[in-house]
Design an enzyme around this catalytic site. Structure first.
Site: not given
Length: 342
Positions: A214-220, A135, A61
């Site tokens: 990404s539990p929020l769908g990468r913010g979507f 990873h 990262y």
């Protein structure tokens, strides 16, 4: 403000106990747009103040910059943090969305495992990592060799627990035969459910915890992205299949369902999405702690509030049905994740 004492602990595999929600620090590197290190460090401190003490980073990262940022948090608060980092991706993680990465961009040989932990410990300015992940899988190296080298790090006192990211059920079984695995980290959310077919059941069977990224769908799934115009020119989501023009429009219908449940609950869409994941993990019998990431401190508190959202069976059914209409794969090159190898 939620107190640290009110955040429940969750025991993953191998007796590793972590805060019930973690923090994915990749968001503090410029993959979703520009970042400010001063703001990022303040967000990290706010996390720990709230009791969100499971902090997840990786050597790749920001080309190591993310670990150096985390080091500033650890300087005064190492004993408060359960620290996770990773090794194995060689190259620019932003290329993942474009399909440029393949098996040659992952390394899992023993020499690289040993080199990577020493470099990470130096950047993090700490003597030990609490959870060390592979990873991505290097297909040219038996997973038993990679995990064997990781196990040597536990013996050496450089690492406390081992984890794997985006492995298949068979790869997980092979790894557990070498050394206990505390957690599998893979994408999992209302709109990324492929891991439920094989990986999550295997983890539940083997007593391995699950850490959804990404539990929020990468913010979507938060409802804040309505079109590609809402993404900066440097945001790597622009190249992901689910954000393509046709798919984006179809997937907005899924978000509307999440938002409708949120209205019923007096909650936010993000809180409902995280609560759904908690219920789904319980249904599948796996200990699970999501690691949503954000650049803003107020979002940390919002995400933590999901632990108080109690969904009804009817609401869960509605969300499950919506998840079935998601359009587009989560990556252009699925061989990079477990879904492409099962």
């Amino acid at each position: 403000m939620t107190s640290a004492n009110s955040v429940p602990a969750v025991k993953l595999g191998d007796e590793l106990s972590v805060s019930g929600i973690g923090f994915g620090a990749m968001a503090l590197t410029p993959v979703y747009g520009e970042v400010d290190d001063t703001e990022s460090l303040a967000t990290l401190h706010f996390c720990v103040d709230l009791g969100v003490t499971f902090i997840d980073t990786a050597n790749v990262y920001g080309g190591g910059a993310n670990e150096k940022l985390i080091a500033k948090l650890l300087a005064d608060r190492r004993d408060e943090v359960t620290l996770a980092t990773k090794f194995g991706i060689v190259g620019n993680p932003a290329d993942r969305a474009t399909g440029k990465l393949n098996q040659l961009n992952a390394r899992g040989d023993a020499a690289y495992v040993r080199q990577s932990i020493d470099e990470s410990l130096h950047r993090l300015q700490t003597d030990v990592v609490d959870l060390y992940y592979m990873h991505r899988r290097d297909h040219d190296v038996p997973i038993e060799e990679t995990v064997g080298a990781m196990a040597e790090l536990v013996t050496a006192g450089k690492v406390r627990h081992l984890g794997l990211s985006e492995v298949t059920a068979d790869e997980l079984r092979a790894a557990v035969a070498v050394h206990p695995i505390a957690a599998v980290q893979s994408e999992w959310s209302i709109w990324s459910r492929d891991v439920e077919q094989n990986v999550v059941p295997a983890a539940a069977e083997l007593g391995v915890g699950f850490v959804p990224y990404s539990p929020l769908g990468r913010g979507f799934l938060t409802g804040t992205i309505r079109s590609a115009d809402d993404l900066s020119s440097t945001d790597f989501r622009r190249n992901m299949p689910r954000y393509a023009e046709g798919a984006l429009d179809a997937n907005l219908a899924v978000v509307e369902v999440v938002k409708s449940i949120a209205d019923q609950q007096g909650a936010t869409a993000a809180q409902v999405a995280l609560a759904w994941l908690r219920y789904r993990a319980d249904a599948l019998g796996v200990a699970s702690v999501p690691i949503p990431g954000t650049r803003r401190a107020e979002r940390v508190e919002e995400n933590l509030g999901s632990l108080s959202v109690n969904l009804t069976p009817a609401q869960l059914d509605t969300l499950d049905a919506a998840a079935g209409s998601v359009t587009g794969h989560r990556f252009a090159d699925l061989s990079w994740v477990s879904a492409g190898r099962e």
